[in-house]
Design an enzyme around this catalytic site. Structure first.
Site, PDB file in Angstrom:
ATOM      1  N   LYS A  50      -0.173   2.485   6.232  1.00 30.65           N
ATOM      2  CA  LYS A  50      -1.238   1.440   6.242  1.00 30.65           C
ATOM      3  C   LYS A  50      -0.529  -0.062   6.252  1.00 30.65           C
ATOM      4  O   LYS A  50      -0.717  -0.848   7.100  1.00 30.65           O
ATOM      5  CB  LYS A  50      -2.115   1.325   4.986  1.00 30.65           C
ATOM      6  CG  LYS A  50      -3.071   2.398   5.118  1.00 30.65           C
ATOM      7  CD  LYS A  50      -3.997   2.671   4.159  1.00 30.65           C
ATOM      8  CE  LYS A  50      -5.003   3.960   4.354  1.00 30.65           C
ATOM      9  NZ  LYS A  50      -6.109   3.860   3.306  1.00 30.65           N
ATOM     10  N   GLU A  95      -6.559   1.559 -12.962  1.00 28.10           N
ATOM     11  CA  GLU A  95      -5.409   1.494 -13.523  1.00 28.10           C
ATOM     12  C   GLU A  95      -4.698   0.344 -12.938  1.00 28.10           C
ATOM     13  O   GLU A  95      -3.762  -0.268 -13.529  1.00 28.10           O
ATOM     14  CB  GLU A  95      -4.768   3.000 -13.428  1.00 28.10           C
ATOM     15  CG  GLU A  95      -3.494   3.152 -14.008  1.00 28.10           C
ATOM     16  CD  GLU A  95      -2.685   4.446 -14.094  1.00 28.10           C
ATOM     17  OE1 GLU A  95      -3.173   5.124 -13.482  1.00 28.10           O
ATOM     18  OE2 GLU A  95      -2.005   4.542 -15.133  1.00 28.10           O
ATOM     19  N   CYS A 140     -15.416   6.053  -4.011  1.00 20.87           N
ATOM     20  CA  CYS A 140     -15.623   6.021  -2.701  1.00 20.87           C
ATOM     21  C   CYS A 140     -15.472   7.326  -2.065  1.00 20.87           C
ATOM     22  O   CYS A 140     -16.193   7.741  -1.114  1.00 20.87           O
ATOM     23  CB  CYS A 140     -14.828   4.863  -2.020  1.00 20.87           C
ATOM     24  SG  CYS A 140     -15.328   3.345  -2.564  1.00 20.87           S
ATOM     25  N   ASP A 198       0.677  -1.079   0.089  1.00 20.87           N
ATOM     26  CA  ASP A 198       0.052   0.079  -0.075  1.00 20.87           C
ATOM     27  C   ASP A 198       0.901   1.201  -0.016  1.00 20.87           C
ATOM     28  O   ASP A 198       1.889   1.223   0.416  1.00 20.87           O
ATOM     29  CB  ASP A 198      -0.907   0.027   1.329  1.00 20.87           C
ATOM     30  CG  ASP A 198      -2.114   0.974   1.215  1.00 20.87           C
ATOM     31  OD1 ASP A 198      -3.080   0.711   0.803  1.00 20.87           O
ATOM     32  OD2 ASP A 198      -1.914   2.178   1.133  1.00 20.87           O
ATOM     33  N   ASP A 210      -8.397   0.662  -5.315  1.00 18.84           N
ATOM     34  CA  ASP A 210      -9.353   1.212  -5.337  1.00 18.84           C
ATOM     35  C   ASP A 210      -9.470   1.956  -6.866  1.00 18.84           C
ATOM     36  O   ASP A 210     -10.151   2.922  -6.893  1.00 18.84           O
ATOM     37  CB  ASP A 210      -9.699   2.357  -4.241  1.00 18.84           C
ATOM     38  CG  ASP A 210      -8.414   3.578  -4.297  1.00 18.84           C
ATOM     39  OD1 ASP A 210      -7.418   2.939  -5.056  1.00 18.84           O
ATOM     40  OD2 ASP A 210      -8.235   4.375  -3.477  1.00 18.84           O
ATOM     41  N   CYS A 248     -10.462  -9.078 -20.677  1.00 21.05           N
ATOM     42  CA  CYS A 248     -11.344  -9.721 -21.556  1.00 21.05           C
ATOM     43  C   CYS A 248     -12.711  -9.068 -21.392  1.00 21.05           C
ATOM     44  O   CYS A 248     -13.196  -8.692 -22.009  1.00 21.05           O
ATOM     45  CB  CYS A 248     -11.515 -11.236 -21.424  1.00 21.05           C
ATOM     46  SG  CYS A 248     -10.097 -12.084 -21.734  1.00 21.05           S
ATOM     47  N   VAL A 291       2.175   0.710  -6.493  1.00 20.25           N
ATOM     48  CA  VAL A 291       2.268  -0.179  -7.362  1.00 20.25           C
ATOM     49  C   VAL A 291       2.270   0.278  -8.749  1.00 20.25           C
ATOM     50  O   VAL A 291       1.385   1.196  -9.153  1.00 20.25           O
ATOM     51  CB  VAL A 291       1.250  -1.342  -7.407  1.00 20.25           C
ATOM     52  CG1 VAL A 291       1.442  -2.155  -8.516  1.00 20.25           C
ATOM     53  CG2 VAL A 291       1.094  -2.083  -5.999  1.00 20.25           C
TER      54      VAL A 291
HETATM   55 ZN   LIG Z   1      -8.026 -11.598 -21.215  1.00 17.97          ZN
END
Ligand SMILES: [Zn+2]
Length: 341
Positions: free
Chosen positions: A83, A130, A185, A57, A127, A171, A107
């Site tokens: 966190k 991306e 949120c 996080d 959340d 997909c 990340v």
């Molecule tokens: Zn796929």
């Protein structure tokens, strides 16, 4: 006292048994995002005895998190803990047999493969879209199952992605939603119990995977609304074989061809968040959502929004300048929260 003593009620289940428990103890998982979903997921995995749990996080704890983020308390806020670190401290007190690895990081394409490639399973506590597309690329590339989960307001959804066996996230959603086009949120709120339900559904499927019981996965996209008591199970179909990620092996998010990236603006207390692609932001729609949170003004060329001590200026192509910080991770967090990507 046997090392298995604490798991007796879980091992009594025919679905688990001692053999299943031994598999969990030898298994590992990464939880991406340690907010509302992530705290419930990490807590459940550690209590269940999953042998090694990585918690990733980029954020610090704020007072408005405590309504739903079950591993944190007021003292963590006073101590200014990230966190991931606060969660690891709490979880080590709950189960010292589990190896817990907190990672305080945003990340991104540069670190996601390292974060996910040495575990058996990845669970979604993020959340934003991306990060999910990025995690999907990395997990499909490395053949690691991951479990999508999302909650907003009183409802949420979840599905399991086993690369090359089930449809992947790409997909289902070919493109990222345009910046500012989705609710978050931070603009519409979130009900704590709705989060707990989705996180619990994620972990249940996760435990099946970690015990090697793939045949018992329900194989559905589950939509649940805690307020109305609705639960829908949607059958998923793998489409035409043209998915960029799982069919064609084109990992566009991992290769950073699409998505956003922040850059600090030299000499100013500000960070610019750039967005690749051809997205157009609808200012009237975004302003309507942000109005309940803080003052918003806009014209044809930009939208300006004030929240806490930050000023966000958003341009029609999705680019934003965030004043009040020089920290790129903070800027990305604010972007994900209020503009949404
Ligand atoms: Zn796929």
């Amino acid at each position: 006292m046997s090392a298995l003593e604490r798991y007796t009620r879980q091992m009594l289940l025919a679905e688990v048994g001692e053999a299943g428990q031994e598999k969990l103890l030898a298994a590992s998982a990464t939880v991406i995002g340690c907010g509302a979903l992530g705290t419930v997921i990490a807590s459940s995995l550690v209590r269940a005895g999953v042998g090694r749990v990585k918690i990733v996080d980029r954020d610090y704890i704020e007072l408005n998190n405590l309504q739903r983020q079950i591993l944190f308390d007021e003292e963590d806020i006073a101590r200014g803990l990230p966190k991931a670190v606060a969660a690891a401290e709490r979880l080590r007190k709950i189960n010292s047999q589990v190896e817990i690895e907190p990672i305080v990081a945003d990340v991104n394409p540069g670190n996601v493969e390292e974060i996910i490639s040495d575990v058996d399973l990845v669970l979604d506590g993020t959340d934003n879209f991306e990060t999910r597309f990025l995690v999907n690329d990395a997990c499909v590339k490395h053949g690691i199952p991951w479990i999508y989960g999302a909650v907003i307001a009183t409802y949420g959804m979840t599905m399991v992605i086993v690369p090359h066996c089930t449809p992947c996230f790409r997909c289902l959603l070919a493109k990222m939603p345009a910046p500012g086009s989705t609710r978050t949120c931070d603009t519409v709120g979130v009900l704590g119990p709705a989060v707990n339900i989705v996180a619990s559904l994620e972990v249940t499927e996760g435990l099946k995977l970690l015990m090697g019981k793939e045949e018992e996965l329900h194989g559905r996209l589950i939509y649940v609304d805690a307020w109305t008591g609705t639960l829908e199970r949607l059958e998923l179909e793998k489409k035409d074989g043209l998915c960029p990620a799982c069919d064609l092996g084109r990992f566009e998010f991992l290769e950073a061809r699409v998505g956003s990236y922040p850059t600090s603006l030299c000499g100013r207390e500000a960070v610019q968040v750039n967005v690749r692609g051809e997205a157009r932001v609808s200012f009237p729609d975004l302003a309507e959502r942000l109005n309940s949170v803080g003052p918003v003004t806009f014209n044809d060329y930009m939208l300006r929004f004030l929240v806490d001590s930050y000023e966000l200026t958003i341009f029609p192509d999705g680019r934003a300048i965030i004043k009040g910080t020089t920290d790129e991770a903070v800027a990305r967090t604010l972007y994900a929260r209020y503009i949404g990507l």
